[in-house]
Design a protein around this motif. Sequence first.
Motif, PDB file in Angstrom:
ATOM      1  N   LEU A 296       0.814  -1.150  -0.075  1.00 11.49           N
ATOM      2  CA  LEU A 296      -0.127   0.081  -0.027  1.00 11.49           C
ATOM      3  C   LEU A 296       0.570   1.250  -0.220  1.00 11.49           C
ATOM      4  CD1 LEU A 296      -2.915  -0.993   2.620  1.00 11.49           C
ATOM      5  CD2 LEU A 296      -2.811  -0.450   0.081  1.00 11.49           C
ATOM      6  N   GLU A 297       0.604   2.204  -0.727  1.00 11.76           N
ATOM      7  CA  GLU A 297       1.316   3.498  -0.863  1.00 11.76           C
ATOM      8  C   GLU A 297       0.872   4.405   0.536  1.00 11.76           C
ATOM      9  OE1 GLU A 297       0.289   5.552  -4.669  1.00 11.76           O
ATOM     10  OE2 GLU A 297       1.089   3.966  -5.839  1.00 11.76           O
ATOM     11  N   VAL A 298       1.858   4.858   0.838  1.00  9.14           N
ATOM     12  CA  VAL A 298       1.993   5.675   2.008  1.00  9.14           C
ATOM     13  C   VAL A 298       0.901   6.818   1.958  1.00  9.14           C
ATOM     14  CG1 VAL A 298       3.154   7.185   3.701  1.00  9.14           C
ATOM     15  CG2 VAL A 298       4.368   5.204   2.616  1.00  9.14           C
ATOM     16  N   ASP A 299       0.917   7.700   0.510  1.00  6.27           N
ATOM     17  CA  ASP A 299      -0.085   8.936   0.533  1.00  6.27           C
ATOM     18  C   ASP A 299      -1.377   8.217   0.555  1.00  6.27           C
ATOM     19  OD1 ASP A 299       0.120   7.442  -1.644  1.00  6.27           O
ATOM     20  OD2 ASP A 299       0.559   9.353  -2.903  1.00  6.27           O
ATOM     21  N   TYR A 300      -1.678   7.124  -0.042  1.00  6.60           N
ATOM     22  CA  TYR A 300      -3.197   6.367   0.107  1.00  6.60           C
ATOM     23  C   TYR A 300      -3.454   6.266   1.556  1.00  6.60           C
ATOM     24  CZ  TYR A 300      -6.713   2.822  -0.130  1.00  6.60           C
ATOM     25  OH  TYR A 300      -7.818   2.085   0.123  1.00  6.60           O
ATOM     26  N   ILE A 301      -2.526   5.825   2.515  1.00  4.87           N
ATOM     27  CA  ILE A 301      -2.893   5.579   3.784  1.00  4.87           C
ATOM     28  C   ILE A 301      -3.133   6.607   4.602  1.00  4.87           C
ATOM     29  CG2 ILE A 301      -2.075   4.585   5.981  1.00  4.87           C
ATOM     30  CD1 ILE A 301      -0.401   2.374   4.242  1.00  4.87           C
ATOM     31  N   ASN A 302      -2.456   7.758   4.363  1.00  7.00           N
ATOM     32  CA  ASN A 302      -2.733   9.072   4.956  1.00  7.00           C
ATOM     33  C   ASN A 302      -4.005   9.542   4.652  1.00  7.00           C
ATOM     34  OD1 ASN A 302      -0.250   8.958   6.478  1.00  7.00           O
ATOM     35  ND2 ASN A 302       1.004  10.146   4.820  1.00  7.00           N
ATOM     36  N   GLU A 303      -4.282   9.680   3.226  1.00  3.43           N
ATOM     37  CA  GLU A 303      -5.505  10.154   2.782  1.00  3.43           C
ATOM     38  C   GLU A 303      -6.593   9.377   3.418  1.00  3.43           C
ATOM     39  OE1 GLU A 303      -5.212  10.483  -1.398  1.00  3.43           O
ATOM     40  OE2 GLU A 303      -3.786  11.578  -1.299  1.00  3.43           O
ATOM     41  N   THR A 304      -6.737   8.268   3.292  1.00  2.05           N
ATOM     42  CA  THR A 304      -7.767   7.374   3.709  1.00  2.05           C
ATOM     43  C   THR A 304      -7.943   7.154   5.308  1.00  2.05           C
ATOM     44  OG1 THR A 304      -7.526   5.803   1.795  1.00  2.05           O
ATOM     45  CG2 THR A 304      -8.642   4.928   3.445  1.00  2.05           C
ATOM     46  N   TYR A 305      -6.818   6.974   6.025  1.00  2.26           N
ATOM     47  CA  TYR A 305      -6.964   6.750   7.397  1.00  2.26           C
ATOM     48  C   TYR A 305      -6.346   8.061   8.137  1.00  2.26           C
ATOM     49  CZ  TYR A 305      -7.522   2.122   6.004  1.00  2.26           C
ATOM     50  OH  TYR A 305      -8.292   0.909   5.302  1.00  2.26           O
ATOM     51  N   ARG A 306      -6.043   9.151   7.552  1.00  6.09           N
ATOM     52  CA  ARG A 306      -5.497  10.436   8.287  1.00  6.09           C
ATOM     53  C   ARG A 306      -4.582   9.907   9.347  1.00  6.09           C
ATOM     54  NH1 ARG A 306      -9.592  13.787   6.886  1.00  6.09           N
ATOM     55  NH2 ARG A 306     -10.527  13.221   5.161  1.00  6.09           N
ATOM     56  N   LEU A 307      -3.639   9.244   9.213  1.00  4.72           N
ATOM     57  CA  LEU A 307      -2.614   8.835  10.156  1.00  4.72           C
ATOM     58  C   LEU A 307      -1.362   9.768  10.166  1.00  4.72           C
ATOM     59  CD1 LEU A 307      -2.420   4.801   9.610  1.00  4.72           C
ATOM     60  CD2 LEU A 307      -3.505   6.059  11.381  1.00  4.72           C
ATOM     61  N   GLY A 308      -1.023  10.549   9.175  1.00  2.27           N
ATOM     62  CA  GLY A 308       0.195  11.601   9.267  1.00  2.27           C
ATOM     63  C   GLY A 308       1.491  10.612   9.039  1.00  2.27           C
ATOM     64  N   LEU A 309       1.514   9.543   8.325  1.00  2.00           N
ATOM     65  CA  LEU A 309       2.819   8.701   8.004  1.00  2.00           C
ATOM     66  C   LEU A 309       3.727   9.811   7.343  1.00  2.00           C
ATOM     67  CD1 LEU A 309       1.356   5.165   7.414  1.00  2.00           C
ATOM     68  CD2 LEU A 309       2.205   5.896   9.278  1.00  2.00           C
ATOM     69  N   PRO A 310       5.167   9.614   7.736  1.00  2.00           N
ATOM     70  CA  PRO A 310       6.235  10.327   7.063  1.00  2.00           C
ATOM     71  C   PRO A 310       6.129   9.886   5.502  1.00  2.00           C
ATOM     72  CG  PRO A 310       7.300   8.834   8.166  1.00  2.00           C
ATOM     73  CD  PRO A 310       5.891   8.823   8.675  1.00  2.00           C
ATOM     74  N   GLU A 311       5.998  11.045   4.627  1.00  2.21           N
ATOM     75  CA  GLU A 311       6.261  10.910   3.118  1.00  2.21           C
ATOM     76  C   GLU A 311       7.535  11.292   2.516  1.00  2.21           C
ATOM     77  OE1 GLU A 311       2.759  12.304   0.908  1.00  2.21           O
ATOM     78  OE2 GLU A 311       1.223  11.559   2.657  1.00  2.21           O
ATOM     79  N   SER A 312       8.070  10.699   1.646  1.00  2.00           N
ATOM     80  CA  SER A 312       9.199  11.146   1.153  1.00  2.00           C
ATOM     81  C   SER A 312       9.432  10.604  -0.485  1.00  2.00           C
ATOM     82  CB  SER A 312      10.368  10.419   1.878  1.00  2.00           C
ATOM     83  OG  SER A 312      11.756  10.840   1.129  1.00  2.00           O
ATOM     84  N   GLU A 313      10.245  11.456  -1.419  1.00  2.00           N
ATOM     85  CA  GLU A 313      10.441  11.036  -2.594  1.00  2.00           C
ATOM     86  C   GLU A 313      11.380   9.575  -2.713  1.00  2.00           C
ATOM     87  OE1 GLU A 313      14.313  13.958  -3.266  1.00  2.00           O
ATOM     88  OE2 GLU A 313      12.387  13.975  -4.275  1.00  2.00           O
ATOM     89  N   HIS A 314      11.914   9.278  -1.697  1.00  2.00           N
ATOM     90  CA  HIS A 314      12.819   8.155  -1.503  1.00  2.00           C
ATOM     91  C   HIS A 314      11.871   6.818  -1.570  1.00  2.00           C
ATOM     92  CE1 HIS A 314      16.261  10.676  -1.004  1.00  2.00           C
ATOM     93  NE2 HIS A 314      15.615  11.040  -0.238  1.00  2.00           N
ATOM     94  N   TYR A 315      10.746   6.724  -1.259  1.00  2.00           N
ATOM     95  CA  TYR A 315      10.042   5.478  -1.271  1.00  2.00           C
ATOM     96  C   TYR A 315       8.425   5.907  -1.639  1.00  2.00           C
ATOM     97  CZ  TYR A 315       9.054   7.409   3.300  1.00  2.00           C
ATOM     98  OH  TYR A 315       8.940   7.988   4.494  1.00  2.00           O
ATOM     99  N   GLU A 316       7.792   5.012  -1.842  1.00  2.00           N
ATOM    100  CA  GLU A 316       6.078   5.269  -2.147  1.00  2.00           C
ATOM    101  C   GLU A 316       5.562   4.268  -1.240  1.00  2.00           C
ATOM    102  OE1 GLU A 316       5.018   7.392  -4.256  1.00  2.00           O
ATOM    103  OE2 GLU A 316       7.074   8.123  -4.688  1.00  2.00           O
ATOM    104  N   THR A 317       5.736   3.099  -1.035  1.00  2.00           N
ATOM    105  CA  THR A 317       4.946   2.349  -0.175  1.00  2.00           C
ATOM    106  C   THR A 317       5.588   2.184   1.427  1.00  2.00           C
ATOM    107  OG1 THR A 317       6.313   0.160  -0.661  1.00  2.00           O
ATOM    108  CG2 THR A 317       4.790   0.742  -2.412  1.00  2.00           C
ATOM    109  N   LEU A 318       4.527   1.506   2.047  1.00  2.00           N
ATOM    110  CA  LEU A 318       4.637   1.329   3.367  1.00  2.00           C
ATOM    111  C   LEU A 318       5.866   0.542   3.722  1.00  2.00           C
ATOM    112  CD1 LEU A 318       3.564   1.816   6.459  1.00  2.00           C
ATOM    113  CD2 LEU A 318       2.129  -0.154   6.201  1.00  2.00           C
ATOM    114  N   GLY A 319       6.072  -0.494   3.110  1.00  2.00           N
ATOM    115  CA  GLY A 319       7.120  -1.570   3.115  1.00  2.00           C
ATOM    116  C   GLY A 319       8.558  -0.575   2.483  1.00  2.00           C
ATOM    117  N   GLY A 320       8.386   0.165   1.596  1.00  2.00           N
ATOM    118  CA  GLY A 320       9.367   0.842   1.034  1.00  2.00           C
ATOM    119  C   GLY A 320       9.862   1.908   2.258  1.00  2.00           C
TER     120      GLY A 320
END
Length: 424
Positions: free
Chosen positions: A356-380
Amino acid sequence: MSFTIGVIVISLLSCAFFLGMEAAYLAANKIHVEIEKKQGGLMATVLTRLTQKPSKFIATMLVGYYLSLVVYAIFSANLITSYFYPQFNHFSELPIENLFLIAACSGLIAVFLAKLLPKIIFQIYSNTLLKVFAVPVYICYILLNYITSFITWISKIISRVFFKINNGELQYAFSKVELGDYISEQMDAVDQDQELDSEIQLFQNALEFSEVKAREVMVPRTEITAVELHESPKGLSKLFTSTGYSKILVYKDTIDDIVGYVHSFDLFKKPKGIKNIMMPVEFVPETMLISDVLEVLTKKHKSIAVVLDEYGGTSGIMTVEDIVEELFGEIEDEHDTVELLEEKLSEEEYRFSARLEVDYINETYRLGLPESEHYETLGGMIVSQLEEIPEKGAVVQFDGFQYTIIEVSTTKIEIIHLKVLDQE
């Protein structure tokens, strides 16, 4: 004496007011102002008139500031003279070195109290303060109208004659950044349990569309379905049947050497080999913007592109559908068989697929996970933090979240248990 102090205080406040309103006027979100203007009433009328001629408004604020500054300078100089140089009746009688000292002292006070501090405050709360002080500003706007009009007229003549600048009136228009800020505010204002309006989400996606790169949208290399160039048409037919795909990539020797793709419709031609029905594929770099990719695919009448990494190897693939989904959200059909786990266990605990992509999780669940250009997914994100693939059962904590690795393979993380820690 009390009269002099009162005039100094009022002139300082006036300086702060005029400079602060200028800063608020320039820093205010134009969309907020336009919405207020549509509400009707006295406030809407005042804001409409103030924004009709931005350059005149700014000129009014500057005229008010300098008039207040002159009054402050005169009265503050007299006050300092009466305290420190009582032998002189007026500051104009002081020696030149004393005048410079007085000017420096009063100037430092004016810069801090009437310039730096109000500008900072008015810029931070620009939208609110512009509405609060709209009526007082409009009164000053009317009182200083003739002076401001004359100064504006002189400046236009000087610009036209000496600098050959035929300057028209500045337009009070909002920018893409302001539209993005406004939409972000609306998204943040929505409670976690409430569903976000599709129009707001669409606007947000459209604003971010021009900044999204190919590697953020592509289907990764590990999920690509492809066949070797010398595969038989019968084997290819079985692969079409099992996957439900309409197009399958063709490679030579390795997946890093993709030579084209085959459309399922062409199998009805009963070809002797894959080469007879293979069509060329478009190649794009990871860093290419998806808006540019879409333009290329449209011009060349293609619907699929292979994404290459910096070494020329296959990084992933993307289709026109993948690009469109960045605007309108996921478009599922009967052949979308990949189901990614996303389960909300409680208000603080979740179980997610690492894909799952981090920005998708943040938009859907409003968690505020850190986003970066170095990765796209939660595993990344976790691999980027640890710089290695963790073992099953490993617990990782950073940025106010705890991640427990539920499932992992030799090459990637599969399932993650996420817990929101107490953030003070």
